[in-house]
Design a protein around this motif. Structure first.
Motif, PDB file in Angstrom:
ATOM      1  N   PHE A   1       3.598  -4.137 -10.053  1.00  0.00           N
ATOM      2  CA  PHE A   1       4.206  -3.727  -8.785  1.00  0.00           C
ATOM      3  C   PHE A   1       5.719  -3.583  -8.952  1.00  0.00           C
ATOM      4  CE2 PHE A   1       0.606  -6.040  -6.287  1.00  0.00           C
ATOM      5  CZ  PHE A   1      -0.280  -5.051  -6.655  1.00  0.00           C
ATOM      6  N   ASP A   2       6.323  -4.525  -9.683  1.00  0.00           N
ATOM      7  CA  ASP A   2       7.761  -4.426  -9.967  1.00  0.00           C
ATOM      8  C   ASP A   2       8.070  -3.175 -10.783  1.00  0.00           C
ATOM      9  OD1 ASP A   2       8.598  -6.713  -8.652  1.00  0.00           O
ATOM     10  OD2 ASP A   2       8.434  -7.996 -10.407  1.00  0.00           O
ATOM     11  N   LEU A   3       7.208  -2.901 -11.756  1.00  0.00           N
ATOM     12  CA  LEU A   3       7.419  -1.758 -12.644  1.00  0.00           C
ATOM     13  C   LEU A   3       7.404  -0.442 -11.881  1.00  0.00           C
ATOM     14  CD1 LEU A   3       7.610  -0.477 -15.485  1.00  0.00           C
ATOM     15  CD2 LEU A   3       5.122  -0.634 -15.622  1.00  0.00           C
ATOM     16  N   LEU A   4       6.460  -0.290 -10.971  1.00  0.00           N
ATOM     17  CA  LEU A   4       6.283   0.973 -10.262  1.00  0.00           C
ATOM     18  C   LEU A   4       7.168   1.087  -9.024  1.00  0.00           C
ATOM     19  CD1 LEU A   4       2.392   1.374 -10.479  1.00  0.00           C
ATOM     20  CD2 LEU A   4       4.146   2.408 -11.934  1.00  0.00           C
ATOM     21  N   GLY A   5       7.507  -0.048  -8.411  1.00  0.00           N
ATOM     22  CA  GLY A   5       8.330  -0.023  -7.203  1.00  0.00           C
ATOM     23  C   GLY A   5       7.488  -0.048  -5.946  1.00  0.00           C
ATOM     24  N   ASN A   6       8.024  -0.644  -4.899  1.00  0.00           N
ATOM     25  CA  ASN A   6       7.258  -0.859  -3.666  1.00  0.00           C
ATOM     26  C   ASN A   6       6.813   0.421  -2.981  1.00  0.00           C
ATOM     27  OD1 ASN A   6       7.335  -3.677  -3.782  1.00  0.00           O
ATOM     28  ND2 ASN A   6       9.344  -3.758  -2.793  1.00  0.00           N
ATOM     29  N   ASP A   7       7.527   1.519  -3.212  1.00  0.00           N
ATOM     30  CA  ASP A   7       7.197   2.768  -2.517  1.00  0.00           C
ATOM     31  C   ASP A   7       6.120   3.588  -3.228  1.00  0.00           C
ATOM     32  OD1 ASP A   7       9.068   2.219  -0.571  1.00  0.00           O
ATOM     33  OD2 ASP A   7      10.686   3.237  -1.639  1.00  0.00           O
ATOM     34  N   HIS A   8       5.716   3.167  -4.414  1.00  0.00           N
ATOM     35  CA  HIS A   8       4.708   3.919  -5.174  1.00  0.00           C
ATOM     36  C   HIS A   8       3.350   3.814  -4.482  1.00  0.00           C
ATOM     37  CE1 HIS A   8       2.294   5.355  -8.530  1.00  0.00           C
ATOM     38  NE2 HIS A   8       3.399   5.699  -9.161  1.00  0.00           N
ATOM     39  N   SER A   9       2.627   4.924  -4.432  1.00  0.00           N
ATOM     40  CA  SER A   9       1.337   4.936  -3.733  1.00  0.00           C
ATOM     41  C   SER A   9       0.338   3.963  -4.348  1.00  0.00           C
ATOM     42  CB  SER A   9       0.756   6.353  -3.738  1.00  0.00           C
ATOM     43  OG  SER A   9       0.576   6.827  -5.066  1.00  0.00           O
ATOM     44  N   LEU A  10       0.360   3.816  -5.671  1.00  0.00           N
ATOM     45  CA  LEU A  10      -0.546   2.860  -6.309  1.00  0.00           C
ATOM     46  C   LEU A  10      -0.228   1.436  -5.891  1.00  0.00           C
ATOM     47  CD1 LEU A  10      -0.843   4.228  -9.968  1.00  0.00           C
ATOM     48  CD2 LEU A  10      -2.613   4.242  -8.198  1.00  0.00           C
ATOM     49  N   VAL A  11       1.043   1.128  -5.782  1.00  0.00           N
ATOM     50  CA  VAL A  11       1.438  -0.226  -5.381  1.00  0.00           C
ATOM     51  C   VAL A  11       0.983  -0.496  -3.950  1.00  0.00           C
ATOM     52  CG1 VAL A  11       3.403  -1.741  -4.921  1.00  0.00           C
ATOM     53  CG2 VAL A  11       3.389  -0.290  -6.961  1.00  0.00           C
TER      54      VAL A  11
END
Length: 290
Positions: A268-278
């Motif tokens: 989650f940290d890697l992708l960022g909170n706004d990423h759809s997968l997260v």
């Protein structure tokens, strides 16, 4: 009213100032429209788009013909929409009826100066290259930037570290991340550290084919499932990795002292909170916990 200063409403009271006088400095495109006119409403967004792209080299004035009959009579407007281009205080071109964007641009071209190209900062270019998978080009651009700047920006250092990590220079990437100071780029730094962690772990793990063979023979092999997820993360195959980690958490949340849960949070940290997968997998994790 528009949010941009290049687009505004014009009335009988201010027409001479907002259109005629302004046209001695920049061409002013006047859109004569009415609320009941469907073609007017179809044309409006095209005119606004074109005006915004000229970035101040063209002004767009909108005249509501139902509210401003004196302006309509002054210029003999007989049909809507009608668009008139003013320059140096005089109408110089225009058209009646809805027109395609290409025709609008062709009409403006002889009269309106093309705006200067927007300069793109080297860091923005490097970020775009990295996102496209052109890691080597991004790294080279950042290296050039560092040669020109005494104190590289933290965001540039973090991106450079990610480039180094992608080509296997893990120790150099770590040293670069350690040079980042301050908390301003905390989330980007966490993402880079997570990426580096996955790459280090993957280097010591069995190959993907071997892990898939183990899982084919025993679908409940928790270790193989976790290691496969790490290998997928190292290759930026984020969705299958998240699916594997969530599956492992749901069936054995105590595996390796909650390692699946910890790794999910790292992703989650890697992708960022706004990423759809997260967004999707954070919800699934919450449902699994509660």
């Amino acid at each position: 009213m528009s949010a941009t200063p290049y687009i505004f409403d014009a009335s009988t009271l201010d027409f001479d100032q907002s259109v005629i006088q302004n046209s001695f400095h920049k061409p002013v495109l006047v859109d004569f429209w009415a609320d009941w006119c469907a073609p007017c409403k179809a044309l409006m967004p095209l005119l606004a788009k074109v005006a915004e792209e000229y970035r101040g080299e063209l002004l767009l004035a909108k005249v509501n013909c139902d509210l401003e009959p004196d302006v309509v009579a002054r210029f003999g407007i007989r049909s809507l929409p009608t668009v008139v281009l003013f320059k140096d205080g005089q109408p110089v071109d225009g058209f009646a009826g809805a027109q395609p964007e290409s025709a609008i641009r062709a009409m403006l071209a002889p009269h309106v100066q093309t705006p200067p190209a927007e300069e793109v900062a080297p860091l923005e270019t490097a970020q775009a290259l990295f996102s496209e998978g052109r890691i080597g080009e991004a790294e080279a651009l950042l290296a050039q930037l560092f040669a020109e700047e005494a104190e590289p920006a933290p965001a540039a250092l973090i991106l450079y570290a990610r480039c180094l990590a992608e080509r296997g220079a893990l120790d150099d990437a770590q040293r670069t991340l350690d040079a980042v100071k301050g908390d301003e780029h905390k989330s980007a730094l966490a993402a880079a550290r997570a990426q580096l962690t996955f790459l280090r772990q993957a280097a010591d793990l069995p190959e993907v084919a071997e892990l898939k063979t183990r899982l084919a023979q025993n679908a409940d092999d928790d270790e193989a499932l976790y290691q496969l997820a790490v290998q997928q993360l190292a290759r930026q195959l984020h969705e299958p990795a998240l699916e594997a980690l969530l599956k492992l958490f749901m069936r054995n949340r105590g595996y390796a002292d909650g390692l699946a849960h910890k790794t999910l949070l790292q992703v989650f940290d890697l992708l960022g909170n706004d990423h759809s997968l997260v967004t999707g997998y954070r919800r699934k994790l919450y449902q699994a916990i509660y």
